[in-house]
Write a protein that holds these residues in place. Sequence first.
Motif, PDB file in Angstrom:
ATOM      1  N   ARG A   1       5.470   4.370   2.195  1.00 39.11           N
ATOM      2  CA  ARG A   1       5.949   5.635   2.775  1.00 39.11           C
ATOM      3  C   ARG A   1       6.575   5.387   4.146  1.00 39.11           C
TER       4      ARG A   1
ATOM      5  N   THR B   1       0.842  -1.197   0.000  1.00 42.84           N
ATOM      6  CA  THR B   1       0.000   0.000   0.000  1.00 42.84           C
ATOM      7  C   THR B   1       0.872   1.241   0.000  1.00 42.84           C
ATOM      8  N   ALA B   2       0.301   2.343  -0.417  1.00 40.96           N
ATOM      9  CA  ALA B   2       1.047   3.604  -0.433  1.00 40.96           C
ATOM     10  C   ALA B   2       1.515   3.962   0.973  1.00 40.96           C
TER      11      ALA B   2
ATOM     12  N   VAL C   1      -1.004   0.596  -8.614  1.00 36.85           N
ATOM     13  CA  VAL C   1      -1.975   0.340  -9.675  1.00 36.85           C
ATOM     14  C   VAL C   1      -2.023  -1.164  -9.917  1.00 36.85           C
TER      15      VAL C   1
ATOM     16  N   GLU D   1       2.404   5.340  -6.208  1.00 36.78           N
ATOM     17  CA  GLU D   1       1.000   5.041  -6.481  1.00 36.78           C
ATOM     18  C   GLU D   1       0.909   3.558  -6.811  1.00 36.78           C
TER      19      GLU D   1
ATOM     20  N   ARG E   1       7.440   7.695  -1.985  1.00 31.61           N
ATOM     21  CA  ARG E   1       6.084   7.960  -2.469  1.00 31.61           C
ATOM     22  C   ARG E   1       5.831   7.098  -3.693  1.00 31.61           C
TER      23      ARG E   1
ATOM     24  N   TYR F   1       6.615   4.867  -8.817  1.00 34.16           N
ATOM     25  CA  TYR F   1       7.338   5.682  -7.840  1.00 34.16           C
ATOM     26  C   TYR F   1       7.383   7.142  -8.254  1.00 34.16           C
TER      27      TYR F   1
ATOM     28  N   LEU G   1       3.897  -0.769  -8.709  1.00 37.57           N
ATOM     29  CA  LEU G   1       4.191   0.484  -8.035  1.00 37.57           C
ATOM     30  C   LEU G   1       4.758   1.502  -9.015  1.00 37.57           C
TER      31      LEU G   1
END
Length: 264
Positions: free
Chosen positions: A236, A231-232, A246, A244, A242, A258, A256
Amino acid sequence: MSDRTAASLRVEALSYGVGDGRHLVDAVDLTAAPGETVGLVGPNGSGKSTALRCVYRALRPTGGTVLVDRRDLAALTPRESARALAAMTQDSSVDLDFTVREVVALGRAPHLRGNQPLSERERDLVTAAMARLDIGHLAHRGILTLSGGERQRVLVARALVQEPKILVLDEPTNHLDIRHQLELLSLLRGSGLTVLVVLHDLNLAAAACDRLAVLSRGRLVASGTPGEVLTAELLREVFGVRAEVVRHPHTGDPQLLYVLPTHP
């Protein structure tokens, strides 16, 4: 490669402490069901390689147990252990210039006595393993003449020829081009063996593993399917990046994307 059944692997409260009182691995629990591929991931220094060294008996844990089919691995003889579990490590090396075929054949050592020659079946195992790792054409080359990626594939072939029930691998995709990375991870997942593997590339880990276990500062902080774990928020908090998350358009695996630290 093997007609032997896979074994379950259970790590219970595994710890490894050093002289100053720190724990490089701290009370880690994880399981791998027979035939399951479990990825061990985490940032540098999180304890992944130390945990693996405890599993394949290069290090003696200061706490906890490693169970193979509910048997304490530490209670097995080295030969029994090598028949149950094969390891490919980051520091695996061959110092003498054996041929590739000779190195792969060394995987049969736990099954042989003294200078006992290989049987016809074992010679066929060696040939098949080299073919599966795309190194058959290197059979008569000296291993010291190979590239890092070629040598990596030789060592994986040697582990498979050992016919273990469990494979433990520390960064097996190091030095491999993308084609051979994907082929190797596909081979491992389709081998029918129980696989515990350390991977740095989280996208490859998501594609190749049934479950992931995340280490941070020596402790297990998350475990589950790649979709549950990646998960994001975790990226983190644990990796300091960081990203996203998908879904892969063909497989549905999490992937991921980045974001560079300099990006607003």
